[in-house]
Scaffold this motif. Sequence first.
Motif, PDB file in Angstrom:
ATOM      1  N   ALA A   1       0.826  -1.202   0.000  1.00 57.40           N
ATOM      2  CA  ALA A   1       0.000   0.000   0.000  1.00 57.40           C
ATOM      3  C   ALA A   1       0.864   1.256   0.000  1.00 57.40           C
ATOM      4  CB  ALA A   1      -0.910   0.006   1.219  1.00 57.40           C
ATOM      5  N   ARG A   2       0.431   2.249  -0.751  1.00 60.60           N
ATOM      6  CA  ARG A   2       1.114   3.545  -0.764  1.00 60.60           C
ATOM      7  C   ARG A   2       0.446   4.556   0.160  1.00 60.60           C
ATOM      8  NH1 ARG A   2       5.131   4.996  -3.991  1.00 60.60           N
ATOM      9  NH2 ARG A   2       5.784   3.603  -5.674  1.00 60.60           N
ATOM     10  N   THR A   3      -0.811   4.311   0.518  1.00 60.97           N
ATOM     11  CA  THR A   3      -1.536   5.267   1.345  1.00 60.97           C
ATOM     12  C   THR A   3      -2.191   4.534   2.512  1.00 60.97           C
ATOM     13  OG1 THR A   3      -1.972   6.772  -0.499  1.00 60.97           O
ATOM     14  CG2 THR A   3      -3.441   6.936   1.394  1.00 60.97           C
TER      15      THR A   3
ATOM     16  N   THR B   1     -12.262  11.087   8.288  1.00 60.86           N
ATOM     17  CA  THR B   1     -11.158  10.270   7.782  1.00 60.86           C
ATOM     18  C   THR B   1      -9.925  11.152   7.615  1.00 60.86           C
ATOM     19  OG1 THR B   1     -11.810  10.626   5.472  1.00 60.86           O
ATOM     20  CG2 THR B   1     -12.673   8.656   6.566  1.00 60.86           C
ATOM     21  N   ARG B   2      -8.779  10.544   7.795  1.00 53.67           N
ATOM     22  CA  ARG B   2      -7.502  11.190   7.546  1.00 53.67           C
ATOM     23  C   ARG B   2      -6.629  10.187   6.800  1.00 53.67           C
ATOM     24  NH1 ARG B   2     -10.268  14.644   9.158  1.00 53.67           N
ATOM     25  NH2 ARG B   2      -9.910  16.208  10.778  1.00 53.67           N
ATOM     26  N   SER B   3      -5.811  10.652   5.877  1.00 50.43           N
ATOM     27  CA  SER B   3      -4.954   9.725   5.135  1.00 50.43           C
ATOM     28  C   SER B   3      -3.585  10.340   4.905  1.00 50.43           C
ATOM     29  CB  SER B   3      -5.593   9.344   3.796  1.00 50.43           C
ATOM     30  OG  SER B   3      -5.713  10.465   2.949  1.00 50.43           O
ATOM     31  N   ARG B   4      -2.610   9.474   4.681  1.00 47.03           N
ATOM     32  CA  ARG B   4      -1.245   9.916   4.421  1.00 47.03           C
ATOM     33  C   ARG B   4      -0.597   8.953   3.437  1.00 47.03           C
ATOM     34  NH1 ARG B   4       1.935  11.603   9.546  1.00 47.03           N
ATOM     35  NH2 ARG B   4       0.430  13.286   9.242  1.00 47.03           N
ATOM     36  N   THR B   5       0.054   9.491   2.429  1.00 49.56           N
ATOM     37  CA  THR B   5       0.785   8.682   1.446  1.00 49.56           C
ATOM     38  C   THR B   5       2.236   8.557   1.898  1.00 49.56           C
ATOM     39  OG1 THR B   5      -0.662   9.376  -0.362  1.00 49.56           O
ATOM     40  CG2 THR B   5       1.490   8.498  -0.961  1.00 49.56           C
ATOM     41  N   VAL B   6       2.733   7.326   1.882  1.00 51.58           N
ATOM     42  CA  VAL B   6       4.104   7.061   2.332  1.00 51.58           C
ATOM     43  C   VAL B   6       5.041   7.049   1.131  1.00 51.58           C
ATOM     44  CG1 VAL B   6       3.383   5.815   4.381  1.00 51.58           C
ATOM     45  CG2 VAL B   6       3.665   4.574   2.242  1.00 51.58           C
ATOM     46  N   SER B   7       6.306   7.233   1.398  1.00 53.17           N
ATOM     47  CA  SER B   7       7.276   7.348   0.304  1.00 53.17           C
ATOM     48  C   SER B   7       7.514   6.023  -0.395  1.00 53.17           C
ATOM     49  CB  SER B   7       8.606   7.904   0.837  1.00 53.17           C
ATOM     50  OG  SER B   7       9.112   7.076   1.867  1.00 53.17           O
TER      51      SER B   7
ATOM     52  N   LEU C   1       4.535  -0.640  10.391  1.00 54.60           N
ATOM     53  CA  LEU C   1       4.596   0.584   9.606  1.00 54.60           C
ATOM     54  C   LEU C   1       3.200   1.163   9.405  1.00 54.60           C
ATOM     55  CD1 LEU C   1       7.317  -0.424   6.980  1.00 54.60           C
ATOM     56  CD2 LEU C   1       7.588   0.966   9.045  1.00 54.60           C
ATOM     57  N   LEU C   2       2.213   0.300   9.175  1.00 51.66           N
ATOM     58  CA  LEU C   2       0.834   0.772   9.081  1.00 51.66           C
ATOM     59  C   LEU C   2       0.415   1.433  10.393  1.00 51.66           C
ATOM     60  CD1 LEU C   2      -0.915  -2.283   7.339  1.00 51.66           C
ATOM     61  CD2 LEU C   2      -0.594  -0.021   6.338  1.00 51.66           C
ATOM     62  N   TYR C   3       0.759   0.781  11.485  1.00 50.63           N
ATOM     63  CA  TYR C   3       0.393   1.288  12.808  1.00 50.63           C
ATOM     64  C   TYR C   3       1.037   2.642  13.087  1.00 50.63           C
ATOM     65  CZ  TYR C   3       0.373   1.602  17.922  1.00 50.63           C
ATOM     66  OH  TYR C   3       0.236   2.027  19.215  1.00 50.63           O
ATOM     67  N   ALA C   4       2.306   2.772  12.725  1.00 47.90           N
ATOM     68  CA  ALA C   4       2.997   4.039  12.974  1.00 47.90           C
ATOM     69  C   ALA C   4       2.315   5.189  12.248  1.00 47.90           C
ATOM     70  CB  ALA C   4       4.459   3.920  12.535  1.00 47.90           C
ATOM     71  N   VAL C   5       1.907   4.953  11.008  1.00 44.79           N
ATOM     72  CA  VAL C   5       1.224   6.007  10.253  1.00 44.79           C
ATOM     73  C   VAL C   5      -0.147   6.276  10.856  1.00 44.79           C
ATOM     74  CG1 VAL C   5       0.332   6.689   7.990  1.00 44.79           C
ATOM     75  CG2 VAL C   5       2.483   5.424   8.145  1.00 44.79           C
ATOM     76  N   ALA C   6      -0.849   5.211  11.249  1.00 43.38           N
ATOM     77  CA  ALA C   6      -2.187   5.380  11.818  1.00 43.38           C
ATOM     78  C   ALA C   6      -2.149   6.208  13.101  1.00 43.38           C
ATOM     79  CB  ALA C   6      -2.812   4.011  12.086  1.00 43.38           C
TER      80      ALA C   6
END
Length: 453
Positions: A325-327, A341-347, A355-360
Amino acid sequence: MGPDADKHTDKHTDKHADNHQRRTTAPAEVPPPGRFSEDTLRELRRSSIMHVDMDAFFVSVELRSRPELKGRPVIVGYPADRSVVLSASYEARAFGVRSAMPMAVAARMCPSAVVIEPRHKLYYEVSGQIMAIFGSITDLVEPLSVDEAFLDVGGAIRRLGPPREIGELIRARVARELGITASVGIAASKFVAKIASTRCKPDGLLLITPEETIPYLHSLPVSALWGVGGKTVEVLARRGIRTVADVAASPLPSLRKLLGASGEHVYRLSWGIDPRPVTPVRLEKSIGAEETFATDTADDALLHRELLRLSHRTAERLRGAGMHARTVALKLRYADFSTITRSRTVSTPIDSAQLLYAVAVQLLESVGERPMTVRLVGIRAEQLEEAAHAPLQLSLDRRDDNWRAAEQALDAVTRKFGNKSVLPARLLDPANNHTANTDTANSDPAGQGNTGR
């Protein structure tokens, strides 16, 4: 995949149904056809797109082993008040019960309903059998969910007969081999085939020829068009646009001004224009999971723990599907049912729970002070790519690699012993009490398929 959708028909149901070959009697086997001339084949292939949809799928599967419940209101869902209806029999729908409705509301509407807890593994097994039947008819099968798909049967006409007979054959095989019923819509396009299947439910077949398409569409309410939800219906109604015919009669520039980018989409559908082919291989566009708490919460520690659990469920499904997943998207539903909702695209594309958890967690913190307690939390992996084609998840932190290796080992244990065999220590807290969870995989553009079963 999501829960079993209600797929109910608008109650002004078209008076043209019988004229369009609606079938509700038990389907009969179709004898092998004779050969067709090239001209006949071309004509038959003009209406060779099917939408095949099981009727009240989860309930129908359960009734195979509970035949004494046939004809009675039946709901599939967890009995806890804060859980939601996953599927309802047509007898329960007559009381107003719908999928995604809170179980407490459904119980008030239909107190006589029999509630059956879901058996998702069984539903996926039956889904595989359904898709195998479709695959024996044609290679051009585009699944939309566990119990519905588009089929292009143009290449099967020489072998199996005209599209309507192929539709009856599919219904007969589903009834005989699986013990459930299916509704079949047939038309020249996916959009019209989907409308046809919805309007011949339950246990019917409706063929709409190219010549009948425009008159048929123009007899329907504007809500029949894909992408036209409640708010859009209200916007259009304020301008006196209430039917598909009204949309078709509206100037395109006016619709663009009124609806923005979707104006042209709605206008084209009002004229039956949908050139999309049936696409056999459809990559999931998102994978996620969400949780409804037993009690609304403001506890950050509980929210973090649940995000970790949901991250592991989502990551496991990502790896199982061979996707990255990129986002990453976070979903919060408050006590008053408002949702943000909030979203973030990762590099770099990811498939790791940590890694999903850290972004969440970052997304949760970005919300700031929450106005009220939280009813539901969810996480979704979006902008999916096949893992074989995605760049490696390179990291300067060896802990990332260690987590990936640990999660892959956890996948192996789960496959062998089940999904409760090994859990991160933080998730073993007995106080983590929750009642309803949903795993979701979406491969369907908005409005095209069903949101529930």
